[in-house]
Design a protein around this motif. Structure first.
Motif, PDB file in Angstrom:
ATOM      1  N   ALA A  58      35.539 -78.002  18.062  1.00  0.00           N
ATOM      2  CA  ALA A  58      34.881 -77.619  16.825  1.00  0.00           C
ATOM      3  C   ALA A  58      33.489 -77.099  17.080  1.00  0.00           C
ATOM      4  N   SER A 509      35.683 -65.195  14.500  1.00  0.00           N
ATOM      5  CA  SER A 509      36.339 -66.480  14.230  1.00  0.00           C
ATOM      6  C   SER A 509      37.416 -66.371  13.166  1.00  0.00           C
ATOM      7  N   ARG A 512      36.238 -68.238   9.456  1.00  0.00           N
ATOM      8  CA  ARG A 512      36.121 -69.675   9.194  1.00  0.00           C
ATOM      9  C   ARG A 512      35.054 -70.260  10.105  1.00  0.00           C
ATOM     10  N   GLN A 514      32.198 -73.589  10.442  1.00  0.00           N
ATOM     11  CA  GLN A 514      31.994 -74.935   9.930  1.00  0.00           C
ATOM     12  C   GLN A 514      30.737 -75.557  10.519  1.00  0.00           C
ATOM     13  N   ARG A 515      30.300 -76.635   9.810  1.00  0.00           N
ATOM     14  CA  ARG A 515      29.214 -77.446  10.353  1.00  0.00           C
ATOM     15  C   ARG A 515      29.755 -78.229  11.542  1.00  0.00           C
ATOM     16  N   TYR A 530      25.433 -75.374  12.839  1.00  0.00           N
ATOM     17  CA  TYR A 530      26.640 -74.702  12.371  1.00  0.00           C
ATOM     18  C   TYR A 530      27.200 -73.775  13.447  1.00  0.00           C
ATOM     19  N   GLN A 531      28.482 -73.556  13.318  1.00  0.00           N
ATOM     20  CA  GLN A 531      29.113 -72.564  14.169  1.00  0.00           C
ATOM     21  C   GLN A 531      28.585 -71.158  13.858  1.00  0.00           C
TER      22      GLN A 531
END
Length: 557
Positions: A58, A509, A512, A514-515, A530-531
């Motif tokens: 992630a 990505s 999408r 995410q944190r 974040y990403q």
């Protein structure tokens, strides 16, 4: 790393990323990470996005076992590069899409290959070829399949269409690399002039070909004009004959004057003569160029407008009892004066035979006018020469860029290509003979240009084609024709123009992001992290009816 395990890959020798708990990770290394397979395809050299590593975490992309990865990317549109210009492709990981990150490696310096010439445009420099000066000179320009002048140097150049004497002077090493312009000189065989039996001239279609592996890859034809030879003139009785050129000469170009005598059946032992010449038209090249079977005393008196050459010839053992109607006395070299005016100088020469003396010292002929033979084919007491100037006889053009990509909608910068023109000037002699052949101007000397096929594609200002805002399409070939002094035009120079037919935006990505749980930014604790994902922009270009099937990465534009 987590729980104090090794950190993620960092720059060589620097720290890896910190673990979520425990001590910092061990130093990162580039060991085992190859540069990737960079595939060079067809022809905008792309500013590549950084290579993106696949990840199942992630967080940031990480390398998991195996520790090696391979990535490939196609680079295209190299045809807009100048062949032979060094460039390189490099790969990096991390950083932004256009800068930063760790450079993994590069291809090293490489160059795009020059292609074979497929077209030749030719211009005849020798407007009329004469039997007493049988040199045909041709200027030519080479282009490859994309219209570029920087071609692969031919292995040989051939000239066909007429019979030649000796080996053509067509040195491929003298072809100018930037413009693709070269010259080829051939000596026309005497049999070609002998075939001119009616009228004053005849024409031949002459073809210049660029050879690769013994095969003609490109050929260009021109029309050559041959003049009918002037009939030889001889004396019917005792006297002095001075033979002049039967064809025009350029300023500073040398020529040979032949002096013979008709002895009228007498034995010629000694002679004395004077040759007068108009110094505003011709100049004497010097005593070192005089040849004779007699022992000579020479003297030159310079005057304005006339100068004269005095000659006294004394017999040698082999010439003391010479008898004949065309006895060689001497040959001398003159040249057209550098400032001579164009046209026929009807009284360029005159002369006097002071005396012909036999072996008993008897003057059997004295103080009579010399006879002159020239292009008129008759005998006259005045000798004439015709002066031609090194006038412009043709144009050869080439484009600074034969292919343009209209990227102004992307980066606001217009693309331009300029047609440069070289003026080809008259030549009447071999370029290796040291005579003046005329100065062939290089660079943009065109007095104006017109374009065909530029509507909606670009605008022409002078001889520069600009593509950018306001244009709505591309074109396989915009033909630009250059003019010089309102009298000469060059063969059209074509420029291919690519226009962006479509533009696409993508996110690496898939959109999408995410944190990152349990991670904080560098500004302090509690600041969420974040990403991030790179945004890529690609475009497809077309130059109707041509189109590119694959998209080109224009992100960094």
């Amino acid at each position: 790393g987590t729980s104090g395990t090794s950190g993620s890959v960092g720059t060589s020798g620097s720290s890896g990323s910190s673990g979520t708990s425990g001590s910092s990770g061990s130093s990162g290394s580039t060991t085992g990470i190859p540069t990737g397979d960079c595939t060079v395809c067809s022809s905008i050299v792309e500013n590549g996005l950084v290579l993106r590593l696949a990840s199942t975490s992630a967080g940031f992309p990480a390398v998991s076992a195996p520790a090696r990865f391979n990535a490939s990317r196609t680079f295209r549109t190299f045809s807009m590069l100048t062949p032979g210009t060094p460039t390189m492709i490099s790969a990096s990981v991390g950083g932004g899409p256009c800068a930063g990150g760790l450079v993994l490696g590069s291809t090293g310096g490489f160059t795009t290959a020059a292609l074979k010439a497929v077209t030749i445009n030719a211009v005849v420099r020798t407007t009329v070829v004469y039997a007493d000066q049988p040199v045909l000179s041709v200027a030519f320009s080479l282009r490859d399949v994309d219209g570029r002048p920087r071609v692969l140097r031919p292995e040989a150049l051939t000239v066909t269409g007429l019979t030649t004497a000796g080996t053509p002077n067509c040195n491929v090493n003298n072809i100018d690399a930037a413009s693709g312009i070269g010259f080829c000189d051939v000596v026309v065989a005497a049999s070609e002039f002998a075939a001119v039996v009616s009228g004053s001239t005849a024409t031949r279609t002459v073809t210049v070909s660029a050879m690769y592996g013994g095969v003609a890859s490109a050929s260009g034809s021109v029309s050559a004009t041959l003049a009918r030879p002037v009939a030889t003139v001889r004396l019917a009785s005792a006297g002095l004959l001075v033979s002049l050129p039967t064809s025009p000469r350029l300023p500073s170009q040398p020529f040979t004057v032949s002096v013979t005598g008709h002895t009228g059946g007498n034995e010629l032992s000694n002679f004395q003569l004077t040759i007068f010449f108009d110094s505003s038209v011709v100049t004497y090249s010097g005593d070192s160029f005089v040849k004779s079977p007699y022992t000579l005393q020479l003297g030159v008196t310079n005057g304005s407008p006339r100068s004269y050459l005095s000659v006294i010839g004394a017999a040698t053992a082999s010439t003391a009892t010479t008898v004949g109607d065309n006895v060689t006395l001497l040959t001398a070299q003159f040249a057209i004066a550098s400032g001579a005016a164009a046209g026929t100088a009807a009284t360029a020469f005159s002369g006097t035979l002071v005396s012909f003396t036999d072996i008993s010292n008897r003057n059997f002929l004295q103080v009579v006018p010399a006879n002159f033979a020239d292009a008129r084919g008759i005998l006259d007491t005045n000798g004439q020469v015709e002066v031609w100037l090194a006038d412009a006889v043709g144009l050869l053009g080439y484009a600074t860029s034969a292919e343009l990509f209209n990227t102004q909608p992307l980066n606001g910068a217009p693309a331009t290509a300029t047609v440069n023109v070289r003026v080809v000037r008259r030549s009447q002699c071999l370029s290796t003979s040291g005579c003046q052949t005329g100065s062939d101007n290089s660079g943009n000397v065109a007095s104006g240009c017109t374009a065909s096929g530029a509507g909606g594609v670009g605008t022409l200002s002078g001889c520069t084609l600009s593509v950018g805002g306001g244009t709505s399409s591309g074109a396989q070939a915009v033909a630009i024709t250059a003019a010089f002094n309102g009298t000469l035009t060059a063969a059209p120079v074509t420029v291919r123009v690519w226009h962006a037919a479509s533009v696409s935006v993508s996110v690496a990505s898939g959109g999408r992001l995410q944190r990152i749980g349990g991670a904080s930014g560098q500004s302090g604790c509690g600041v969420p992290l974040y990403q991030a994902a790179a945004v890529a922009v690609t475009a497809t270009f077309e130059a109707p009816p041509l189109s590119q099937s694959a998209a080109v990465d224009v992100t960094c534009l």
